[in-house]
Design a protein around this motif. Sequence first.
Motif, PDB file in Angstrom:
ATOM      1  N   ILE A   1       1.884  -7.869  -1.923  1.00  0.00           N
ATOM      2  CA  ILE A   1       0.940  -7.826  -0.703  1.00  0.00           C
ATOM      3  C   ILE A   1       0.841  -6.172  -0.716  1.00  0.00           C
ATOM      4  N   ASP A   2      -0.545  -5.388  -1.291  1.00  0.00           N
ATOM      5  CA  ASP A   2      -0.779  -3.823  -1.175  1.00  0.00           C
ATOM      6  C   ASP A   2      -1.395  -3.829   0.185  1.00  0.00           C
ATOM      7  N   ILE A   3      -0.246  -3.082   0.104  1.00  0.00           N
ATOM      8  CA  ILE A   3      -0.147  -2.161   1.466  1.00  0.00           C
ATOM      9  C   ILE A   3      -0.700  -0.725   1.346  1.00  0.00           C
ATOM     10  N   SER A   4      -0.593  -0.212   2.561  1.00  0.00           N
ATOM     11  CA  SER A   4      -0.598   1.216   3.603  1.00  0.00           C
ATOM     12  C   SER A   4       0.040   1.502   4.391  1.00  0.00           C
ATOM     13  N   PRO A   5       0.785   1.906   4.086  1.00  0.00           N
ATOM     14  CA  PRO A   5       1.612   2.396   5.657  1.00  0.00           C
ATOM     15  C   PRO A   5       1.285   3.879   5.538  1.00  0.00           C
ATOM     16  N   ARG A   6       1.292   3.739   7.440  1.00  0.00           N
ATOM     17  CA  ARG A   6       0.379   4.951   8.308  1.00  0.00           C
ATOM     18  C   ARG A   6       1.105   5.837   7.699  1.00  0.00           C
ATOM     19  N   LYS A   7       2.705   5.646   8.369  1.00  0.00           N
ATOM     20  CA  LYS A   7       3.828   6.705   8.987  1.00  0.00           C
ATOM     21  C   LYS A   7       4.138   6.877   7.758  1.00  0.00           C
ATOM     22  N   LEU A   8       4.310   6.894   6.237  1.00  0.00           N
ATOM     23  CA  LEU A   8       5.127   6.996   5.178  1.00  0.00           C
ATOM     24  C   LEU A   8       3.684   8.002   3.882  1.00  0.00           C
ATOM     25  N   SER A   9       4.447   8.388   3.741  1.00  0.00           N
ATOM     26  CA  SER A   9       4.127   8.908   2.068  1.00  0.00           C
ATOM     27  C   SER A   9       4.335   8.294   1.083  1.00  0.00           C
ATOM     28  N   SER A  10       3.097   8.006   0.376  1.00  0.00           N
ATOM     29  CA  SER A  10       3.143   7.388  -1.199  1.00  0.00           C
ATOM     30  C   SER A  10       3.140   8.319  -2.687  1.00  0.00           C
ATOM     31  N   LEU A  11       4.292   8.240  -3.419  1.00  0.00           N
ATOM     32  CA  LEU A  11       4.187   8.837  -4.512  1.00  0.00           C
ATOM     33  C   LEU A  11       2.747   8.977  -4.734  1.00  0.00           C
ATOM     34  N   SER A  12       2.625  10.425  -6.065  1.00  0.00           N
ATOM     35  CA  SER A  12       1.114   9.752  -6.450  1.00  0.00           C
ATOM     36  C   SER A  12      -0.102   9.745  -6.183  1.00  0.00           C
ATOM     37  N   GLU A  13       0.180  10.049  -4.415  1.00  0.00           N
ATOM     38  CA  GLU A  13      -1.007   9.991  -3.307  1.00  0.00           C
ATOM     39  C   GLU A  13      -2.588  11.001  -4.428  1.00  0.00           C
ATOM     40  N   SER A  14      -3.600  10.786  -4.231  1.00  0.00           N
ATOM     41  CA  SER A  14      -4.683  11.632  -5.105  1.00  0.00           C
ATOM     42  C   SER A  14      -5.593  10.589  -4.629  1.00  0.00           C
ATOM     43  N   GLU A  15      -7.172  12.017  -5.315  1.00  0.00           N
ATOM     44  CA  GLU A  15      -8.445  11.573  -4.220  1.00  0.00           C
ATOM     45  C   GLU A  15      -8.415   9.747  -4.814  1.00  0.00           C
ATOM     46  N   MET A  16      -8.421   9.331  -6.236  1.00  0.00           N
ATOM     47  CA  MET A  16      -8.131   8.215  -7.068  1.00  0.00           C
ATOM     48  C   MET A  16      -7.983   7.422  -5.923  1.00  0.00           C
ATOM     49  N   ASP A  17      -7.041   7.189  -5.108  1.00  0.00           N
ATOM     50  CA  ASP A  17      -6.812   6.594  -4.069  1.00  0.00           C
ATOM     51  C   ASP A  17      -7.884   6.520  -2.955  1.00  0.00           C
ATOM     52  N   ASN A  18      -8.663   6.985  -2.456  1.00  0.00           N
ATOM     53  CA  ASN A  18      -9.882   6.642  -2.292  1.00  0.00           C
ATOM     54  C   ASN A  18     -11.033   6.635  -2.619  1.00  0.00           C
ATOM     55  N   PHE A  19     -11.026   6.590  -3.528  1.00  0.00           N
ATOM     56  CA  PHE A  19     -12.760   6.206  -4.382  1.00  0.00           C
ATOM     57  C   PHE A  19     -12.471   4.785  -4.144  1.00  0.00           C
ATOM     58  N   ILE A  20     -11.239   3.991  -4.794  1.00  0.00           N
ATOM     59  CA  ILE A  20     -10.974   2.648  -4.698  1.00  0.00           C
ATOM     60  C   ILE A  20     -11.661   2.131  -3.173  1.00  0.00           C
ATOM     61  N   SER A  21     -10.770   2.777  -2.292  1.00  0.00           N
ATOM     62  CA  SER A  21     -11.243   1.676  -1.398  1.00  0.00           C
ATOM     63  C   SER A  21     -12.270   2.467  -0.456  1.00  0.00           C
ATOM     64  N   ASN A  22     -12.945   3.586  -0.775  1.00  0.00           N
ATOM     65  CA  ASN A  22     -14.380   3.375  -0.512  1.00  0.00           C
ATOM     66  C   ASN A  22     -15.487   3.051  -0.754  1.00  0.00           C
ATOM     67  N   PHE A  23     -15.509   2.583  -1.852  1.00  0.00           N
ATOM     68  CA  PHE A  23     -16.193   1.547  -2.455  1.00  0.00           C
ATOM     69  C   PHE A  23     -16.013   0.507  -2.347  1.00  0.00           C
ATOM     70  N   LEU A  24     -15.255  -0.026  -1.879  1.00  0.00           N
ATOM     71  CA  LEU A  24     -15.112  -1.540  -1.056  1.00  0.00           C
ATOM     72  C   LEU A  24     -15.371  -1.523   0.362  1.00  0.00           C
ATOM     73  N   SER A  25     -14.768  -0.760   0.863  1.00  0.00           N
ATOM     74  CA  SER A  25     -14.942  -0.509   2.267  1.00  0.00           C
ATOM     75  C   SER A  25     -16.377  -0.755   3.076  1.00  0.00           C
ATOM     76  N   GLY A  26     -16.273  -1.477   3.539  1.00  0.00           N
ATOM     77  CA  GLY A  26     -17.609  -1.912   4.145  1.00  0.00           C
ATOM     78  C   GLY A  26     -18.528  -2.176   3.584  1.00  0.00           C
ATOM     79  N   ALA A  27     -18.433  -2.293   2.441  1.00  0.00           N
ATOM     80  CA  ALA A  27     -19.856  -2.812   1.629  1.00  0.00           C
ATOM     81  C   ALA A  27     -20.082  -4.157   1.847  1.00  0.00           C
ATOM     82  N   ILE A  28     -21.281  -3.765   2.582  1.00  0.00           N
ATOM     83  CA  ILE A  28     -22.396  -5.726   1.977  1.00  0.00           C
ATOM     84  C   ILE A  28     -21.653  -6.468   1.278  1.00  0.00           C
TER      85      ILE A  28
END
Lengths: 221, 470
Positions: B101-128
């Motif tokens: 299961i892909d997750i995104s814990p709000r209260k925890l930090s993850s290793l290797s957090e970077s701009e790249m993570d946003n890139f993928i989610s931005n691409f999919l989030s709210g897309a038509i």
Amino acid sequence: MSLLTIENVSYKYSSTTKNVLKKVSAEFKSGKVHVIMGKSGSGKTTLLSLISGLDNCTDGAINFDGNPLSKIDRDKYRAESIGVIFQGYNLLTNATAVENIVLSMCISKTKEKNKKKVAYMLLEKVGINKETADRKVLKLSGGEQQRVGIARALSHNPDIIIADEPTGNLDTDTEENILSILTSLAHNEGKCVIIVTHSKKVASVADEVWGMKDGNLTLVK
Amino acid sequence: MYIIANAIKNIGRNKGRNTLMAIIVFAIILTTAVSIIINTTTSAIIADYKSRFGAEVSIETNFEMLQSKNVAEGYKKLTPQQQIDFGRSDLLQSVNLLATIDISPRKLSSLSESEMDNFISNFLSGAIRADGTKNPETVPIKGRIIAMDNLEADRDFKNGTRKIIGGEMYNNLNECIVSQQYAELNNLSVGDTIEVDSYFKNDPMTHSLTITGIYMDNTMLGSNLESISSMENRNNEILTGFDTAISMEMFTGEGRVSAQYFLKDPTLLSAYEKELREKGLADYYNVVTDEAGYKKVVGPVEGLAKVTNTFLIVVLILGSMVLILLSTLAIRERKYEIGVLRAMGMKKGKVAFGLLTEMLVITVLCLMLGLGVGLAVSQPVADNLLSNQIELAAESNNSNGGLSTTGRTGIGAPTFSSDAKPLSELQVSLSGDAITQIIFISLVLAGISSIAGIMYITKYEPIKILSERN
Ligand SMILES: Nc1ncnc2c1ncn2[C@@H]1O[C@H](COP(=O)(O)OP(=O)(O)OP(=O)(O)O)[C@@H](O)[C@H]1O
Ligand SMILES: [Mg+2]
């Protein structure tokens, strides 16, 4: 009473058409030496084979002690009641002389404990010393083999002793020795002795002489 | 008993004939022993292999059928529930299930957090989407829940790239373990409870997990941690039980299952397929075993068994024929002997018994010798044959282009271990089973060798036996 009675016995080998024995009748008694004489091929050995229980008669009956051979256990009869000195010896050629005798005693369930000792004694009696007795039958002379055959026939102390040309291969001295053994068995131990022979000398010691001619048996003396 | 004594003496009396007989019987017993020893060993190995690994089944999409438009339109992926159901079968030796299961814990930090993570989610989030509906809004995926029902199948723990270094493995519902790096980053320790969330911005479906252990994670050793996303960094994996994973609300929508099914025996495939079809498996899925894998491992040993089996049958048939021939010839000699014994009043049964005893003594001697020599030579023979078989198998594999099918269903299943190597060593041993078989065959041989004589004894009357010779 006769130990062995032969009533109208006919016999035909399965490979031939003609009867070898034709309504043969005879009586053989305990304590007597019987001699059967006749031309070669007249059926003497065939008659002995039937008497020794090696086969059943085609017709008629042979009674041992009042019981027909066809009804009794002929293996037991051969092993215990009758001793046969075969014309062709019929010894186990790869075994030693003494082994032949011991084996025969084993088959007839002789009570004797030391069978080997008795075997050597018997062989000695027919003129075969220990050294010869320990040799393979194959390496014995014809006369020696014949005497081993005689010793074997006597080894289990049978009531009937049958001898097919027992002295055919023997010198006069040995022949006399064997003859005296056989006559003594009849006259002193009450055995029924039947000898097939061509020899006048053998016939001269007989109590009864029978003649075989073309499968017919008649009392001569 | 004198018959036995006489039989033993008789062996020496007829040396020539018996030596010849003994040589042949010895040769047959020796080859039989070698074959049987190898055979029982190989069948034990094959049985053992089957019971341990079964045969992996894979459920593959039949792409040829998907070319038809009708089929393609009705195409449905296997659902996690189906994959779990398919594992419930008596025909299976074992099932390995893995939920991701892909997750995104709000209260925890993850290793290797970077701009790249946003890139993928931005691409999919709210897309038509193509059908005009909108994708739900999402936040960057920052890790995964990995859940296995069978820890034995976890390759990382098996080969030591992961290891529990604090606390213990999860055991109950809602327990989990996290990596050392993850724990340090978030200042977590055994006993703490963490909250994991989905990557849906407005629907976190929060689930609490209690940490029972910390694992050392060397899976990322050697990778350039600077250039990967947090989704790719395996240090972020939170490991939990399969039951926990499927009980999570977020599993229903976003969980993926990857499954490995192992049949008890490869021959059960069609029965298993029938079961799956009844459970609703669509036609455009093929059910196949990982035969290539099975063949690769067991093939050489099976090949070896086949070779020795064929060899055994040929030797037995030829050997028996030679024995029968030889004993028929020997009967000419024996006839007279049998006749003499019968004339002396020995009963048919006893004569036959003597004959059999003679042959039995010879056979037993040959048996002991053959068993000893057989055991000594079967190891090198087996080694030799097996390496031949492996070479043969390797050759045919190469001509296949080395294509291997994996037996997994579902995607993203990186952690099952099933890299099997061919069984290349075979420790030959003399089992009780083998001894029984060899003794049985020896007895049959003794019987065969005596048959001519015994038939003769039962058929003929002594007068004939004697008169035929004279
Ligand atoms: N197994 C046999 N099969 C067919 N015929 C046989 C067999 N044995 C013997 N014969 C024949 O039976 C007849 C009698 O033979 P037997 O052996 O009884 O003669 P014999 O009187 O003992 O002769 P000899 O004095 O030569 O020993 C002979 O014609 C012989 O050819
Ligand atoms: Mg004659």
